[in-house]
Design a protein around this motif. Structure first.
Motif, PDB file in Angstrom:
ATOM      1  N   UNK A  98       0.807  -1.215   0.000  1.00 29.17           N
ATOM      2  CA  UNK A  98       0.000   0.000   0.000  1.00 29.17           C
ATOM      3  C   UNK A  98       0.834   1.255   0.000  1.00 29.17           C
ATOM      4  N   UNK A  99       0.171   2.375  -0.236  1.00 25.22           N
ATOM      5  CA  UNK A  99       0.852   3.661  -0.200  1.00 25.22           C
ATOM      6  C   UNK A  99      -0.081   4.740   0.321  1.00 25.22           C
ATOM      7  N   UNK A 100       0.501   5.894   0.591  1.00 24.23           N
ATOM      8  CA  UNK A 100      -0.216   7.052   1.101  1.00 24.23           C
ATOM      9  C   UNK A 100      -0.083   8.168   0.059  1.00 24.23           C
ATOM     10  N   UNK A 101      -1.165   8.887  -0.179  1.00 24.43           N
ATOM     11  CA  UNK A 101      -1.096  10.006  -1.118  1.00 24.43           C
ATOM     12  C   UNK A 101      -0.125  11.057  -0.573  1.00 24.43           C
ATOM     13  N   UNK A 102       0.877  11.364  -1.374  1.00 26.59           N
ATOM     14  CA  UNK A 102       1.872  12.372  -1.026  1.00 26.59           C
ATOM     15  C   UNK A 102       2.002  13.351  -2.188  1.00 26.59           C
ATOM     16  N   UNK A 103       2.134  14.646  -1.994  1.00 26.10           N
ATOM     17  CA  UNK A 103       2.172  15.333  -0.707  1.00 26.10           C
ATOM     18  C   UNK A 103       0.916  15.062   0.129  1.00 26.10           C
ATOM     19  N   UNK A 104       1.081  15.091   1.431  1.00 28.90           N
ATOM     20  CA  UNK A 104      -0.006  14.743   2.346  1.00 28.90           C
ATOM     21  C   UNK A 104      -1.239  15.612   2.131  1.00 28.90           C
ATOM     22  N   UNK A 105      -1.016  16.882   1.863  1.00 30.05           N
ATOM     23  CA  UNK A 105      -2.112  17.817   1.650  1.00 30.05           C
ATOM     24  C   UNK A 105      -1.645  18.869   0.650  1.00 30.05           C
ATOM     25  N   UNK A 106      -2.550  19.387  -0.133  1.00 30.53           N
ATOM     26  CA  UNK A 106      -2.204  20.448  -1.077  1.00 30.53           C
ATOM     27  C   UNK A 106      -2.562  20.146  -2.514  1.00 30.53           C
ATOM     28  N   UNK A 107      -2.609  18.840  -2.891  1.00 29.55           N
ATOM     29  CA  UNK A 107      -2.984  18.513  -4.262  1.00 29.55           C
ATOM     30  C   UNK A 107      -4.487  18.659  -4.464  1.00 29.55           C
ATOM     31  N   UNK A 108      -4.880  19.116  -5.652  1.00 30.67           N
ATOM     32  CA  UNK A 108      -6.308  19.229  -5.926  1.00 30.67           C
ATOM     33  C   UNK A 108      -6.880  17.866  -6.309  1.00 30.67           C
ATOM     34  N   UNK A 109      -8.174  17.821  -6.477  1.00 30.25           N
ATOM     35  CA  UNK A 109      -8.878  16.568  -6.737  1.00 30.25           C
ATOM     36  C   UNK A 109      -8.388  15.902  -8.014  1.00 30.25           C
ATOM     37  N   UNK A 110      -8.262  16.664  -9.077  1.00 34.55           N
ATOM     38  CA  UNK A 110      -7.892  16.094 -10.372  1.00 34.55           C
ATOM     39  C   UNK A 110      -6.479  15.510 -10.333  1.00 34.55           C
ATOM     40  N   UNK A 111      -5.556  16.222  -9.710  1.00 38.59           N
ATOM     41  CA  UNK A 111      -4.180  15.725  -9.607  1.00 38.59           C
ATOM     42  C   UNK A 111      -4.123  14.457  -8.772  1.00 38.59           C
ATOM     43  N   UNK A 112      -4.895  14.423  -7.696  1.00 38.61           N
ATOM     44  CA  UNK A 112      -4.931  13.233  -6.849  1.00 38.61           C
ATOM     45  C   UNK A 112      -5.487  12.032  -7.614  1.00 38.61           C
ATOM     46  N   UNK A 113      -6.554  12.243  -8.354  1.00 34.93           N
ATOM     47  CA  UNK A 113      -7.154  11.145  -9.131  1.00 34.93           C
ATOM     48  C   UNK A 113      -6.189  10.630 -10.194  1.00 34.93           C
ATOM     49  N   UNK A 114      -5.430  11.530 -10.808  1.00 36.63           N
ATOM     50  CA  UNK A 114      -4.435  11.112 -11.808  1.00 36.63           C
ATOM     51  C   UNK A 114      -3.352  10.260 -11.164  1.00 36.63           C
ATOM     52  N   UNK A 115      -2.910  10.651  -9.970  1.00 33.85           N
ATOM     53  CA  UNK A 115      -1.909   9.868  -9.249  1.00 33.85           C
ATOM     54  C   UNK A 115      -2.460   8.500  -8.875  1.00 33.85           C
ATOM     55  N   UNK A 116      -3.697   8.452  -8.449  1.00 34.90           N
ATOM     56  CA  UNK A 116      -4.332   7.162  -8.129  1.00 34.90           C
ATOM     57  C   UNK A 116      -4.344   6.260  -9.352  1.00 34.90           C
ATOM     58  N   UNK A 117      -4.665   6.806 -10.500  1.00 38.83           N
ATOM     59  CA  UNK A 117      -4.682   6.025 -11.739  1.00 38.83           C
ATOM     60  C   UNK A 117      -3.293   5.428 -12.028  1.00 38.83           C
ATOM     61  N   UNK A 118      -2.255   6.221 -11.831  1.00 39.23           N
ATOM     62  CA  UNK A 118      -0.888   5.736 -12.027  1.00 39.23           C
ATOM     63  C   UNK A 118      -0.579   4.578 -11.078  1.00 39.23           C
ATOM     64  N   UNK A 119      -0.985   4.715  -9.826  1.00 38.98           N
ATOM     65  CA  UNK A 119      -0.736   3.672  -8.836  1.00 38.98           C
ATOM     66  C   UNK A 119      -1.512   2.393  -9.151  1.00 38.98           C
ATOM     67  N   UNK A 120      -2.735   2.543  -9.620  1.00 36.43           N
ATOM     68  CA  UNK A 120      -3.523   1.363  -9.995  1.00 36.43           C
ATOM     69  C   UNK A 120      -2.841   0.602 -11.125  1.00 36.43           C
ATOM     70  N   UNK A 121      -2.386   1.329 -12.100  1.00 37.27           N
ATOM     71  CA  UNK A 121      -1.727   0.697 -13.251  1.00 37.27           C
ATOM     72  C   UNK A 121      -0.406   0.052 -12.850  1.00 37.27           C
ATOM     73  N   UNK A 122       0.191   0.533 -11.756  1.00 34.50           N
ATOM     74  CA  UNK A 122       1.445  -0.037 -11.272  1.00 34.50           C
ATOM     75  C   UNK A 122       1.238  -1.324 -10.494  1.00 34.50           C
ATOM     76  N   UNK A 123       0.002  -1.620 -10.113  1.00 38.22           N
ATOM     77  CA  UNK A 123      -0.286  -2.865  -9.409  1.00 38.22           C
ATOM     78  C   UNK A 123      -0.401  -2.748  -7.900  1.00 38.22           C
ATOM     79  N   UNK A 124      -0.677  -1.539  -7.413  1.00 37.48           N
ATOM     80  CA  UNK A 124      -0.838  -1.335  -5.978  1.00 37.48           C
ATOM     81  C   UNK A 124      -2.077  -2.069  -5.472  1.00 37.48           C
ATOM     82  N   UNK A 125      -2.078  -2.462  -4.179  1.00 36.23           N
ATOM     83  CA  UNK A 125      -3.234  -3.136  -3.572  1.00 36.23           C
ATOM     84  C   UNK A 125      -4.099  -2.185  -2.755  1.00 36.23           C
ATOM     85  N   UNK A 126      -3.469  -1.154  -2.196  1.00 36.53           N
ATOM     86  CA  UNK A 126      -4.143  -0.331  -1.190  1.00 36.53           C
ATOM     87  C   UNK A 126      -3.580   1.088  -1.269  1.00 36.53           C
ATOM     88  N   UNK A 127      -4.452   2.080  -1.173  1.00 34.12           N
ATOM     89  CA  UNK A 127      -4.058   3.487  -1.133  1.00 34.12           C
ATOM     90  C   UNK A 127      -4.867   4.152  -0.024  1.00 34.12           C
TER      91      UNK A 127
END
Length: 416
Positions: free
Chosen positions: A151-180
């Motif tokens: 698993x991983x934690x969204x970093x930076x911890x705070x400050x990213x907007x919704x769209x940037x966070x969702x894009x990062x999540x998409x990258x992590x999903x494609x990388x094979x992460x189990x938990x965010x």
């Protein structure tokens, strides 16, 4: 009546047995002066009992500030005290007030730590405990036994907007992460309102699940006041989420249990603030006792820190915490240890060697996000590290076989 027994490590300038009697009286039927209503019959039924005293060493200086005395020595001991279930029934907050409460302020002690709690089976059986735990979390994430969840934690911890966070999540999903998960600092920030963040992230997660069959677990931080927590919980359920995170020390025992009792989401218990409860060796509560209370409340996953972590906690303490989570409390009361704090693939080898378990949620924030090849490389590196650890390889052999892990060693291996 059956009894609950609490085990303490204490320090006192007074005679140990007398200090223990003060604790037992103050936390049950007595007070600083004898009162007319405290009859022998009442004390026999509701009074706390000293079950055991084991004298340890004496020292010249107190562990924490206390009253000025002329005794000169401070005596340490292990004591066990029990209470009848009649005193508090199945009321967890009152039980906790009894076992901890004012006793940290009692004049007789210059050190006191709650080390463990023994519950009778009848008491434990009253509570449902974790609904999902280890097995349920594996089922929800489709992660088979034999390896930890990564698993991983969204970093930076705070400050990213919704769209940037969702894009990062998409990258992590494609990388094979189990938990965010959200960082505990992220609730409903100005540029990342809770509802909008849930909508955007769950859209990405559901699209990925539809195309791959794997639905990654995302722990949304629902911590708030009670009504808002309930609304946040409902929002996650509405959008098809599988997990909610609660900062348990911030929202409290009753609020946590209320959320756990709803039963639709796995509950990720973040213990931020843990240091103020445990860091001093003679003050607070030991994790072995702490995690039992939260298992009764019903959390499914709980933080235990990590080997070679970035905080103050020793490896020995982390290993004890993982072992405590694995000890049976009652049938179905499994809780998943969450390994975190400055983790990257390099600690997998020692974690596996010392615990001999893969029933872990292995969390890496910077260890994934700051990988030289980006988050995808970070996920791959930790997967490779755990494969190597389970196979019995050392760090060097694993780095020789895997490019991404070798890159991690080059970057993170120099960081203490």
């Amino acid at each position: 009546m059956e009894r609950i027994t609490a085990h303490y490590l204490i320090e006192t300038p007074y005679e140990v047995a007398k200090a223990a009697m003060v604790l037992a009286g103050e936390q049950s039927s007595g007070t600083f002066v004898e009162t007319p209503g405290e009859t022998l019959e009442l004390k026999q039924r509701f009074g706390a009992k000293i079950e055991n005293i084991e004298i340890l060493e004496s020292v010249n200086q107190p562990a924490i500030p206390g009253p000025s005395t002329s005794f000169g020595k401070y005596h340490r001991a292990k004591i066990s005290v029990s209470w009848s279930l009649e005193n508090f029934g199945f009321n967890l907050p009152v039980m906790l007030s009894t076992l901890q409460g004012n006793l940290y302020e009692i004049t007789q002690f210059t050190g006191l730590k709650l080390m463990d709690i023994d519950f009778p089976n009848s008491f434990v059986s009253h509570f449902r405990g974790p609904k999902f735990g280890i097995k349920g979390t594996r089922e929800l994430t489709a992660v088979p036994t034999g390896r930890p969840l990564i698993g991983t934690i969204i970093k930076p911890s705070i400050g990213m907007d919704v769209e940037t966070t969702a894009t990062l999540v998409k990258t992590l999903l494609e990388a094979g992460i189990d938990f965010i998960k959200d960082d505990e600092l992220m609730g409903s920030a100005a540029n990342s309102p809770f509802d909008k963040r849930v909508n955007a992230i769950m859209k990405v997660i559901q699209n990925h699940a539809d195309s791959t069959g794997k639905k990654v677990m995302y722990a949304f931080n629902i911590s708030d006041e009670m009504d808002a927590m309930q609304r946040n919980y409902d929002k996650v359920v509405e959008r098809g989420g599988t997990c909610a995170m609660i900062s348990i020390n911030s929202v409290g025992l009753s609020a946590t249990k209320k959320i756990c009792d709803r039963g639709s989401l796995a509950i990720h218990a973040h213990r931020n603030g843990w240091g103020m409860l445990n860091r001093h060796p003679l003050l607070g509560i030991e994790f072995k006792a702490y995690q039992k209370i939260w298992r009764l409340a019903g959390v499914d996953q709980i933080h235990v820190n990590g080997i070679q972590n970035k905080f103050w906690e020793s490896d020995e303490s982390v290993v004890r915490s993982i072992e405590a989570c694995r000890e049976s409390l009652n049938k179905g009361f499994e809780v998943l240890p969450v390994v975190s704090s400055g983790q990257w693939g390099g600690q997998a080898f020692e974690t596996y060697r010392q615990t001999k378990t893969t029933d872990l949620l292995y969390m890496a924030g910077g260890g994934i996000m700051a990988h030289p090849s980006g988050p995808a490389g970070g996920v791959a590196a930790i997967q490779q590290a755990w494969q190597g650890a389970i196979q019995g390889w050392d760090m060097e052999t694993t780095a020789d076989h895997h490019k991404e892990f070798a890159q991690s060693v080059a970057k993170f291996g120099k960081i203490k």
